[in-house]
Motif scaffolding. Structure first.
Motif, PDB file in Angstrom:
ATOM      1  N   ASN A 150      42.797  40.264  40.833  1.00 50.71           N
ATOM      2  CA  ASN A 150      41.945  39.947  42.118  1.00 50.71           C
ATOM      3  C   ASN A 150      42.652  40.843  43.251  1.00 50.71           C
ATOM      4  O   ASN A 150      43.146  40.600  44.479  1.00 50.71           O
ATOM      5  N   GLY A 151      42.879  42.125  43.004  1.00 47.84           N
ATOM      6  CA  GLY A 151      43.303  43.058  44.166  1.00 47.84           C
ATOM      7  C   GLY A 151      44.802  43.092  44.409  1.00 47.84           C
ATOM      8  O   GLY A 151      45.209  43.747  45.060  1.00 47.84           O
ATOM      9  N   ARG A 152      45.721  42.568  43.732  1.00 49.80           N
ATOM     10  CA  ARG A 152      47.086  42.366  43.854  1.00 49.80           C
ATOM     11  C   ARG A 152      47.744  42.828  42.279  1.00 49.80           C
ATOM     12  O   ARG A 152      47.337  42.404  41.213  1.00 49.80           O
ATOM     13  N   THR A 153      48.571  43.694  42.647  1.00 49.07           N
ATOM     14  CA  THR A 153      49.407  44.113  41.543  1.00 49.07           C
ATOM     15  C   THR A 153      50.474  43.351  40.861  1.00 49.07           C
ATOM     16  O   THR A 153      51.098  42.716  41.787  1.00 49.07           O
ATOM     17  N   VAL A 154      50.293  43.128  39.578  1.00 52.63           N
ATOM     18  CA  VAL A 154      51.029  42.231  39.191  1.00 52.63           C
ATOM     19  C   VAL A 154      51.838  42.758  37.779  1.00 52.63           C
ATOM     20  O   VAL A 154      51.222  43.734  37.206  1.00 52.63           O
ATOM     21  N   ALA A 161      51.149  37.650  34.872  1.00 50.61           N
ATOM     22  CA  ALA A 161      50.513  36.461  35.708  1.00 50.61           C
ATOM     23  C   ALA A 161      49.748  35.620  34.740  1.00 50.61           C
ATOM     24  O   ALA A 161      49.217  36.186  33.772  1.00 50.61           O
ATOM     25  N   GLN A 162      49.373  34.362  35.179  1.00 49.33           N
ATOM     26  CA  GLN A 162      48.730  33.543  34.498  1.00 49.33           C
ATOM     27  C   GLN A 162      47.193  33.465  35.035  1.00 49.33           C
ATOM     28  O   GLN A 162      47.071  33.806  36.187  1.00 49.33           O
ATOM     29  N   LEU A 163      46.379  33.916  34.201  1.00 48.94           N
ATOM     30  CA  LEU A 163      44.851  34.021  34.485  1.00 48.94           C
ATOM     31  C   LEU A 163      44.239  32.710  34.735  1.00 48.94           C
ATOM     32  O   LEU A 163      44.463  31.681  34.144  1.00 48.94           O
ATOM     33  N   GLU A 164      43.267  32.765  35.744  1.00 48.22           N
ATOM     34  CA  GLU A 164      42.369  31.737  35.923  1.00 48.22           C
ATOM     35  C   GLU A 164      40.995  32.157  35.885  1.00 48.22           C
ATOM     36  O   GLU A 164      40.554  33.302  35.588  1.00 48.22           O
ATOM     37  N   ASP A 165      40.233  30.952  35.373  1.00 45.35           N
ATOM     38  CA  ASP A 165      38.826  31.129  35.398  1.00 45.35           C
ATOM     39  C   ASP A 165      38.172  32.120  36.500  1.00 45.35           C
ATOM     40  O   ASP A 165      38.043  31.733  37.679  1.00 45.35           O
ATOM     41  N   GLY A 166      37.467  33.140  36.194  1.00 41.77           N
ATOM     42  CA  GLY A 166      36.975  34.172  37.175  1.00 41.77           C
ATOM     43  C   GLY A 166      37.785  35.256  37.482  1.00 41.77           C
ATOM     44  O   GLY A 166      37.417  35.936  38.395  1.00 41.77           O
ATOM     45  N   ASP A 167      39.151  35.422  37.295  1.00 42.82           N
ATOM     46  CA  ASP A 167      39.886  36.332  37.806  1.00 42.82           C
ATOM     47  C   ASP A 167      39.329  37.875  37.100  1.00 42.82           C
ATOM     48  O   ASP A 167      38.916  37.867  36.367  1.00 42.82           O
ATOM     49  N   VAL A 168      39.566  38.761  38.350  1.00 44.51           N
ATOM     50  CA  VAL A 168      39.154  40.013  38.005  1.00 44.51           C
ATOM     51  C   VAL A 168      40.408  41.073  37.855  1.00 44.51           C
ATOM     52  O   VAL A 168      41.067  40.986  38.539  1.00 44.51           O
ATOM     53  N   ILE A 169      40.310  41.509  36.449  1.00 45.10           N
ATOM     54  CA  ILE A 169      41.488  42.320  36.255  1.00 45.10           C
ATOM     55  C   ILE A 169      41.204  43.936  36.248  1.00 45.10           C
ATOM     56  O   ILE A 169      40.040  44.192  35.950  1.00 45.10           O
ATOM     57  N   GLU A 170      42.030  44.664  36.934  1.00 44.35           N
ATOM     58  CA  GLU A 170      41.753  46.201  37.259  1.00 44.35           C
ATOM     59  C   GLU A 170      42.725  46.876  36.270  1.00 44.35           C
ATOM     60  O   GLU A 170      44.034  46.851  36.667  1.00 44.35           O
ATOM     61  N   LEU A 171      42.294  47.739  35.337  1.00 45.92           N
ATOM     62  CA  LEU A 171      43.228  48.533  34.658  1.00 45.92           C
ATOM     63  C   LEU A 171      42.732  49.944  34.796  1.00 45.92           C
ATOM     64  O   LEU A 171      41.521  50.233  34.253  1.00 45.92           O
ATOM     65  N   PHE A 215      33.085  43.206  43.228  1.00 48.04           N
ATOM     66  CA  PHE A 215      33.572  42.129  42.338  1.00 48.04           C
ATOM     67  C   PHE A 215      34.192  40.792  43.031  1.00 48.04           C
ATOM     68  O   PHE A 215      34.252  39.823  42.475  1.00 48.04           O
ATOM     69  N   GLN A 216      35.077  41.259  44.332  1.00 47.36           N
ATOM     70  CA  GLN A 216      35.546  39.988  44.851  1.00 47.36           C
ATOM     71  C   GLN A 216      34.791  39.301  45.878  1.00 47.36           C
ATOM     72  O   GLN A 216      34.907  38.112  46.144  1.00 47.36           O
ATOM     73  N   HIS A 217      33.430  39.828  46.103  1.00 45.21           N
ATOM     74  CA  HIS A 217      32.820  39.257  47.239  1.00 45.21           C
ATOM     75  C   HIS A 217      32.077  37.857  46.720  1.00 45.21           C
ATOM     76  O   HIS A 217      31.916  37.969  45.476  1.00 45.21           O
ATOM     77  N   ASP A 218      31.873  37.101  47.393  1.00 45.99           N
ATOM     78  CA  ASP A 218      31.360  35.824  46.940  1.00 45.99           C
ATOM     79  C   ASP A 218      29.847  35.892  47.030  1.00 45.99           C
ATOM     80  O   ASP A 218      29.141  34.799  46.227  1.00 45.99           O
ATOM     81  N   TRP A 219      29.193  36.621  47.649  1.00 48.11           N
ATOM     82  CA  TRP A 219      27.591  36.812  47.434  1.00 48.11           C
ATOM     83  C   TRP A 219      26.936  35.630  47.716  1.00 48.11           C
ATOM     84  O   TRP A 219      26.147  34.973  46.964  1.00 48.11           O
ATOM     85  N   PRO A 220      27.003  35.125  48.959  1.00 42.90           N
ATOM     86  CA  PRO A 220      26.379  33.937  49.503  1.00 42.90           C
ATOM     87  C   PRO A 220      24.724  34.096  49.488  1.00 42.90           C
ATOM     88  O   PRO A 220      24.112  33.084  49.392  1.00 42.90           O
ATOM     89  N   GLN A 226      36.209  29.237  41.439  1.00 44.01           N
ATOM     90  CA  GLN A 226      35.651  29.526  42.820  1.00 44.01           C
ATOM     91  C   GLN A 226      36.482  29.090  43.817  1.00 44.01           C
ATOM     92  O   GLN A 226      36.880  29.576  44.988  1.00 44.01           O
ATOM     93  N   VAL A 227      37.189  27.845  43.820  1.00 46.63           N
ATOM     94  CA  VAL A 227      38.089  27.067  44.546  1.00 46.63           C
ATOM     95  C   VAL A 227      39.190  27.833  44.696  1.00 46.63           C
ATOM     96  O   VAL A 227      39.980  28.120  45.700  1.00 46.63           O
ATOM     97  N   HIS A 228      39.859  28.468  43.562  1.00 47.73           N
ATOM     98  CA  HIS A 228      41.013  29.165  43.480  1.00 47.73           C
ATOM     99  C   HIS A 228      40.644  30.601  44.305  1.00 47.73           C
ATOM    100  O   HIS A 228      41.729  31.171  44.911  1.00 47.73           O
ATOM    101  N   ARG A 229      39.468  31.146  44.268  1.00 48.04           N
ATOM    102  CA  ARG A 229      39.289  32.457  45.030  1.00 48.04           C
ATOM    103  C   ARG A 229      39.235  32.118  46.331  1.00 48.04           C
ATOM    104  O   ARG A 229      39.897  32.940  47.096  1.00 48.04           O
TER     105      ARG A 229
END
Length: 469
Positions: A108-112, A115-125, A361-366, A452-455
């Motif tokens: 989700n845009g942060r280097t780790v 980390a424990q993953l939550e539903d909807g997390d975006v992983i960047e490798l 990938f991070q945008h909520d797309w209303p 979505q709430v976590h995001r």
């Protein structure tokens, strides 16, 4: 992939069967220099560990050793390390750990590091983006499945979303029947696309005619729908068949049916009951053979309750009900849509920078798929044949794209929020207060998924622990 063993296996075509229960899954979604490459879905049910790293091509291999079941995913990305990251299942939750990679692991845009993953997390490798789903049903098929091997249930619609696939499957089954269809979904979710696909699957030989009920002039609604004779009223300079007769033998989409004025609702009810129309200026009815599909983004039952929509018309329109999820609820499809939209825009050679892909990938797309399509079309034009970068995207995406905390970019989470964002943040705070920081209760009250709430919490810089009693 259905085989088990230590060998590398080619991704296979999806099978048949019912949609599975909710299972953890990885979507290897997009590699920046090849955004048109098909994404792939990998079910983690029955897996204890996942290895992620660079390979000559995208491959999946499943093996069992010492009682532990392992999935190895190889991705053709030169920015990835050979052994980049590892996912492990610990007490029913999934953890990601960096394996000493050159470019690190980003969630989700942060280097780790871990980390424990939550539903909807975006992983960047490296330059590859992977979506983790832990609260969504996967589509039926082999555990390792490429998007270009998914047989669409409706023409032209490919999805990795189990909830959407279930809805489309019902629509496909009923497509050849004359039963009316009501498609419900937020603005931009693709209601007309689904209606056109139902028509294509139906085999009806007549045309597909789409009518936006909210755009019909109030004084000419019946003339537009039912047609008129020349001279029937001021401005009627020629005979017109109207939209309903124009769809004879085919399908009529009544989009935004909730905006149809009450007088027109009464006459439409008669048309649906009698299968005939009386053009303005005529005295005799004309028989019509029309399959009606209605679409709406509003709650028609609520409009019935407050007297703005006829109960008997709603009953006539409600045969099969198709519910379309928002784009935020089917984030596993973002890469599929990006590839399709870039192709439609004539940008088959397009590439993206990691910053641009991260924002997408991070945008909520209303405004859902419609907003994504407009953002990409504009970005292609601004990029001028070069890589699509963050400055080419709309401001709403640029201001909400997370930075890298490890690089010292830690902006005020409340800065640069739009009025809509401020209202959403205040509503979230109210729900957190009401439910004592319980994420599941907040998600139920908001009608959203937990991820979505976590995001939102991350985006608005809110800590649910601060609201726990």
């Amino acid at each position: 992939m259905s085989e088990r063993g230590s060998e590398t296996v080619t991704l296979q075509r999806g099978g048949s069967g019912d949609t599975a229960d909710e299972r953890p899954q990885l979507i290897v979604a997009l590699t920046c220099d090849r955004p048109l490459e098909p994404s792939s879905r990998h079910v983690l049910h029955g897996v204890d560990q996942v290895g992620l790293g660079r390979g000559k091509r995208r491959d999946a291999a499943r093996s069992t050793s010492g009682g532990r079941r392992r999935l190895d995913l190889r991705i053709a990305d030169t920015a990835m390390s050979e052994n980049h990251a590892r996912l492990s299942r610990v007490h029913g939750r999934w953890l990601i750990e960096d394996q000493g990679s050159k470019n690190g692991c980003v969630v989700n845009g942060r280097t780790v590091q871990r980390a424990q993953l939550e539903d909807g997390d975006v992983i960047e490798l490296g330059a590859t983006f992977i979506v983790f789903r832990d609260g969504a049903a996967p589509i039926a098929g082999d555990d390792d499945l490429a998007a270009d091997r998914v047989a669409p249930t409706l023409p032209g619609i490919v999805t990795f979303s189990g909830s959407l696939a279930e809805q489309l499957g019902s629509a496909a089954t009923a497509a050849s029947a004359v039963v009316p269809v009501l498609i419900r979904g937020e603005t931009g979710t693709g209601k007309e696309v689904v209606a056109r696909a139902i028509h294509a699957r139906s085999g009806r030989r007549g045309p597909f005619v789409a009518v936006n009920c909210g755009a019909l002039p109030a004084t000419l609604v019946e003339a537009e729908l039912y047609g008129h004779r020349r001279g029937a009223f001021s401005g009627a300079v020629e005979d017109r068949p109207g939209h309903i007769r124009a769809a004879d033998g085919g399908t009529l989409l009544l989009d935004e049916i909730g905006d149809l004025p009450p007088p027109a609702q009464a006459t439409l009810l008669r048309v649906l009951q009698e299968r005939e129309v009386v053009p303005i200026g005529e005295s005799l009815p004309v028989r019509v053979d029309v399959r009606v599909i209605a679409a709406t983004h509003v709650d028609l039952a609520a409009r019935v309750a407050d007297g703005r929509f006829r109960r008997d018309l709603l009953a006539r329109l409600t045969g099969l009900v198709v519910e379309l999820p928002t784009l935020a609820e089917r984030r596993e499809d973002v890469a599929i849509l990006i590839a399709a939209l870039l192709t439609a825009a004539g940008a088959r050679g397009a590439t993206l920078t990691p910053a641009a892909a991260r924002a997408l990938f991070q945008h909520d797309w209303p405004d859902n798929v419609r907003e994504l399509g407009m953002a990409l079309a504009t970005a292609v034009a601004l990029a001028g044949g070069g890589p699509i970068d963050l400055p080419h995207l709309p401001r709403a995406l640029r201001t909400t794209a997370p930075g890298d905390a490890a690089a010292g970019d830690n902006p005020d989470p409340a800065a640069e929020l739009s009025e809509t964002d401020v209202a959403q943040r205040e509503q979230l705070i109210a729900l957190l207060t009401e439910h004592g920081g319980n994420i599941s209760a907040v998600a139920r009250a908001a009608g959203k998924a937990r991820w979505q709430v976590h995001r939102w919490l991350r985006r608005f810089g809110l800590d649910p622990a601060a609201y726990r009693r």
